[in-house]
Write a protein that holds these residues in place. Structure first.
Motif, short mmCIF file in Angstrom:
data_model
loop_
_atom_site.label_atom_id
_atom_site.label_comp_id
_atom_site.label_asym_id
_atom_site.label_seq_id
_atom_site.Cartn_x
_atom_site.Cartn_y
_atom_site.Cartn_z
N LYS A 1 0.85 -1.01 -0.01
CA LYS A 1 0.17 -0.17 0.02
C LYS A 1 0.90 1.30 0.06
O LYS A 1 1.24 1.61 0.98
CB LYS A 1 -0.90 0.03 1.13
CG LYS A 1 -1.89 1.35 1.38
CD LYS A 1 -2.60 1.03 2.37
CE LYS A 1 -3.77 2.24 2.36
NZ LYS A 1 -4.68 2.49 3.60
N THR B 1 0.81 8.34 0.01
CA THR B 1 0.38 9.27 -0.98
C THR B 1 1.16 10.44 -0.90
O THR B 1 0.74 11.63 -1.55
CB THR B 1 -1.04 9.74 -0.39
OG1 THR B 1 -0.98 10.32 1.18
CG2 THR B 1 -2.11 8.90 -0.44
N GLY C 1 4.82 12.31 -5.67
CA GLY C 1 3.63 12.19 -6.86
C GLY C 1 2.79 10.93 -6.85
O GLY C 1 2.01 10.93 -7.66
N ASN C 2 2.92 10.29 -5.96
CA ASN C 2 1.85 9.20 -5.75
C ASN C 2 0.31 9.71 -5.62
O ASN C 2 -0.40 8.85 -5.69
CB ASN C 2 2.10 8.32 -4.53
CG ASN C 2 3.27 7.51 -4.71
OD1 ASN C 2 3.88 7.29 -5.91
ND2 ASN C 2 3.94 6.93 -3.91
N TRP C 3 0.20 10.93 -5.00
CA TRP C 3 -1.10 11.46 -4.98
C TRP C 3 -1.87 11.43 -6.21
O TRP C 3 -3.11 11.22 -6.14
CB TRP C 3 -1.12 12.79 -4.45
CG TRP C 3 -0.57 13.85 -5.23
CD1 TRP C 3 0.79 14.46 -5.20
CD2 TRP C 3 -1.21 14.47 -6.03
NE1 TRP C 3 0.98 15.07 -6.09
CE2 TRP C 3 -0.47 15.34 -6.72
CE3 TRP C 3 -2.65 14.68 -6.60
CZ2 TRP C 3 -0.55 16.26 -7.70
CZ3 TRP C 3 -2.92 15.60 -7.64
CH2 TRP C 3 -1.98 16.18 -8.24
N LEU C 4 -1.02 11.59 -7.03
CA LEU C 4 -1.89 11.75 -8.70
C LEU C 4 -2.21 10.24 -8.80
O LEU C 4 -3.30 10.19 -9.30
CB LEU C 4 -0.73 12.01 -9.68
CG LEU C 4 -1.33 12.00 -11.13
CD1 LEU C 4 -2.31 13.09 -11.17
CD2 LEU C 4 -0.25 12.57 -12.07
N LEU C 5 -1.61 9.32 -8.53
CA LEU C 5 -2.07 7.94 -8.76
C LEU C 5 -3.26 7.47 -8.15
O LEU C 5 -4.16 6.93 -8.41
CB LEU C 5 -0.85 6.88 -8.61
CG LEU C 5 0.12 6.88 -9.56
CD1 LEU C 5 1.30 5.90 -8.98
CD2 LEU C 5 -0.23 6.70 -10.74
N TRP C 6 -3.21 8.05 -6.70
CA TRP C 6 -4.60 7.74 -6.03
C TRP C 6 -5.55 8.71 -6.30
O TRP C 6 -6.54 7.95 -6.01
CB TRP C 6 -3.93 8.17 -4.49
CG TRP C 6 -3.07 7.30 -3.56
CD1 TRP C 6 -1.72 7.24 -3.53
CD2 TRP C 6 -3.62 6.04 -2.98
NE1 TRP C 6 -1.41 6.14 -2.68
CE2 TRP C 6 -2.55 5.27 -2.36
CE3 TRP C 6 -4.93 5.40 -2.80
CZ2 TRP C 6 -2.45 4.34 -1.69
CZ3 TRP C 6 -4.67 4.21 -2.22
CH2 TRP C 6 -3.92 3.59 -1.57
N ALA D 1 -6.34 9.41 -9.44
CA ALA D 1 -6.66 9.29 -10.83
C ALA D 1 -7.91 8.47 -10.89
O ALA D 1 -8.71 9.04 -11.89
CB ALA D 1 -5.41 8.65 -11.67
N GLY D 2 -8.24 7.70 -10.36
CA GLY D 2 -9.60 6.85 -10.50
C GLY D 2 -10.80 7.76 -10.26
O GLY D 2 -11.63 7.75 -10.95
#
Length: 161
Positions: free
Chosen positions: A105, A108, A111-116, A118-119
């Motif tokens: 897991k 966030t 840059g991971n916030w963008l992946l979280w 995106a959905g």
């Protein structure tokens, strides 16, 4: 019913062997020589291992993986705990060594916030596009049934020749 299936139904040992074979696949991969003597440390190691990805299997935690790299990671986690590291320090050490991909897991941060996000963002965009499409379709002029008088005469001329 075939002969093979009758044999399975009539002979319980075959059924038990099948059940044990299926359960063996689900067995935890932690080897007895890896288990720590202190139950509290072992519980912490198991909890940390549940959050770490096997880099070979990729969608399995290191506690469930039989890969040699997963075994090395389990031993590394237990060694760090025996040295007195906190759970966060152990995870940070593993992430520093193998990268954030090792976390099942990811955080966030960065840059991971963008992946979280995106959905949910794509869902909202799709919902807005669907609303615009439905409203435009509802306000579009309805097709006229039949031909106008001009179109009918033109069609008659074409068909005659």
């Amino acid at each position: 019913m075939t002969v093979i299936s009758k044999r399975w139904v009539r002979n319980p040992p075959y059924v038990l062997a099948l059940i044990f074979a299926m359960l063996a696949n689900v067995a935890i991969a932690v080897q007895p020589d890896e288990v720590l003597q202190d139950p509290a440390l072992e519980a912490r190691a198991r909890e940390i291992s549940k959050g770490l990805r096997c880099l070979v299997c990729q969608n399995e935690n290191i506690d469930d993986s039989n890969a040699s790299l997963a075994r090395d990671l389990r031993i590394l986690v237990r060694d760090r705990l025996e040295e007195g590291d906190t759970d966060e320090q152990v995870v940070d050490f593993v992430v520093e060594r193998y990268g954030e991909f090792v976390l099942l897991k990811p955080t966030t941060a960065g840059g991971n916030w963008l992946l979280w996000a995106a959905g949910p963002i794509l869902f909202v965009i799709a919902a807005l596009l669907a609303m615009v499409y439905i409203r435009r379709r509802a306000s579009a002029p309805q097709p006229v049934d039949g031909l106008s008088a001009e179109e009918q005469t033109r069609l008659d001329e074409i068909l005659k020749g």
